[in-house]
Scaffold this motif. Structure first.
Motif, mmCIF file in Angstrom:
data_model
loop_
_atom_site.group_PDB
_atom_site.id
_atom_site.type_symbol
_atom_site.label_atom_id
_atom_site.label_comp_id
_atom_site.label_asym_id
_atom_site.label_seq_id
_atom_site.Cartn_x
_atom_site.Cartn_y
_atom_site.Cartn_z
ATOM 1 N N THR A 1 11.796 9.298 -1.325
ATOM 2 C CA THR A 1 11.772 8.374 -0.193
ATOM 3 C C THR A 1 10.481 7.565 -0.220
ATOM 4 N N GLU A 2 10.592 6.249 -0.121
ATOM 5 C CA GLU A 2 9.399 5.413 -0.035
ATOM 6 C C GLU A 2 8.959 5.367 1.428
ATOM 7 N N LEU A 3 7.837 5.995 1.695
ATOM 8 C CA LEU A 3 7.345 6.119 3.070
ATOM 9 C C LEU A 3 6.432 4.962 3.440
ATOM 10 N N VAL A 4 5.651 4.503 2.494
ATOM 11 C CA VAL A 4 4.724 3.385 2.691
ATOM 12 C C VAL A 4 5.082 2.329 1.659
ATOM 13 N N THR A 5 5.187 1.067 2.106
ATOM 14 C CA THR A 5 5.631 -0.007 1.222
ATOM 15 C C THR A 5 4.518 -1.010 0.999
ATOM 16 N N ASP A 6 4.280 -1.308 -0.261
ATOM 17 C CA ASP A 6 3.256 -2.276 -0.661
ATOM 18 C C ASP A 6 3.449 -3.599 0.081
ATOM 19 N N GLY A 7 2.365 -4.074 0.714
ATOM 20 C CA GLY A 7 2.400 -5.362 1.390
ATOM 21 C C GLY A 7 2.762 -5.315 2.855
ATOM 22 N N GLU A 8 3.095 -4.122 3.366
ATOM 23 C CA GLU A 8 3.484 -4.009 4.764
ATOM 24 C C GLU A 8 2.370 -3.376 5.596
ATOM 25 N N ALA A 9 2.300 -3.773 6.853
ATOM 26 C CA ALA A 9 1.370 -3.169 7.805
ATOM 27 C C ALA A 9 2.176 -2.326 8.782
ATOM 28 N N ALA A 10 1.641 -1.175 9.134
ATOM 29 C CA ALA A 10 2.342 -0.282 10.059
ATOM 30 C C ALA A 10 1.369 0.194 11.127
ATOM 31 N N PRO A 11 1.862 0.452 12.354
ATOM 32 C CA PRO A 11 0.966 0.882 13.439
ATOM 33 C C PRO A 11 0.459 2.304 13.270
ATOM 34 N N ASP A 12 1.119 3.091 12.402
ATOM 35 C CA ASP A 12 0.753 4.497 12.244
ATOM 36 C C ASP A 12 0.303 4.796 10.817
ATOM 37 N N CYS A 13 -0.636 5.736 10.701
ATOM 38 C CA CYS A 13 -0.892 6.418 9.434
ATOM 39 C C CYS A 13 0.073 7.593 9.346
ATOM 40 N N HIS A 14 0.156 8.197 8.163
ATOM 41 C CA HIS A 14 1.069 9.317 7.964
ATOM 42 C C HIS A 14 0.293 10.509 7.418
ATOM 43 N N LEU A 15 0.333 11.628 8.145
ATOM 44 C CA LEU A 15 -0.301 12.867 7.710
ATOM 45 C C LEU A 15 0.745 13.715 6.987
#
Length: 251
Positions: A37-51
């Protein structure tokens, strides 16, 4: 829920009870993700970090033609995308196996760091650790042989899993495939296979049933020219310097 993250932060010095509680309060509800599963995608901004709570993941860059370079292997306790400015990330993160992750709101983390400077320093040092790992990988790509490069990657993953208390009887979960190792070491699949066969033939490791078994830690360290100092905070280096505190003694 944030126990391993707190342990990572305390690798640079003890936290007060209220600081530990503040870190625990950052962590949102956990969710489960399947492998690949791609959890973080290159070039995108997200409001959360992922632990990363459980499982393993990897950070990577991919060219338009599909060629991929893996630049980091993540273990439980890592924040997969520790960037506070809200800017788009310049990498992707995908799961290697089933993972459990929990969100950390970037805004709340930034507020906590402003309110508690000592915690801010601890999170900053986590970023320094990531930078140290990146430098070590870069050095390996440029100057180590293929044999040493793969041995070093295996040492690093094993050492980081051991730090997270996920090594038992000299073995740890290892969903990293030969193709993942090839993409991390900058080698072809055929060359990576030959290196792994040589490491096995020399009695250093076994890979089976998605596990890494280290048969000869000292030999693997020598093969990979591995020095774990770049993975350790000041408090950990002091503990490792004490008699019986070395990595091999804990394996």
């Amino acid at each position: 829920m944030a126990g391993r993250l707190i342990a990572n932060l305390e690798g640079h010095g003890p936290l007060a009870p209220e600081e530990r509680a503040a870190v625990e309060a950052l962590v949102g509800p956990m969710k489960t993700l399947p492998s690949d599963t791609e959890l973080v995608t290159d070039g995108e901004a997200a409001p959360d970090c992922h632990l990363l709570m459980e499982g393993q993941a990897f950070r990577h860059k991919t060219l338009p033609d599909g060629r991929r370079q893996i630049v980091f292997f993540h273990v439980p306790g890592d924040i997969l995308d520790l960037q506070l400015a809200g800017m788009p990330v310049d990498y992707s993160v995908s799961t290697l196996a089933m993972c459990r992750v929990a969100p950390i709101a970037r805004g709340r983390l930034a507020d906590l760091i402003a309110l508690r400077p000592r915690l801010g320093q601890a999170f900053w040092r986590l970023s320094l650790l990531e930078a140290a790992i990146q430098r070590e990988w870069m050095f390996g790509m440029g100057r180590r042989t293929a044999y040493a490069r793969v041995a070093h990657l295996l040492c690093e993953v094993y050492a980081r899993m051991q730090r997270a208390d996920l090594v038992q009887n000299n073995r740890c979960r290892f969903p990293i495939t030969q193709n993942h190792l090839a993409d991390a070491a900058g080698l072809s699949g055929v060359h990576t296979n030959r290196v792994l066969q040589a490491l096995r033939a020399n009695g250093l490791i076994e890979l089976r049933s998605r596990e890494l078994i280290v048969r000869d830690w000292a030999g693997l360290v020598a093969a990979g020219e591995f020095d774990a100092a770049y993975l350790q905070g000041a408090a950990e280096r002091a503990a490792m310097a004490r008699p019986g505190g070395g990595l091999a003694a804990r394996g």
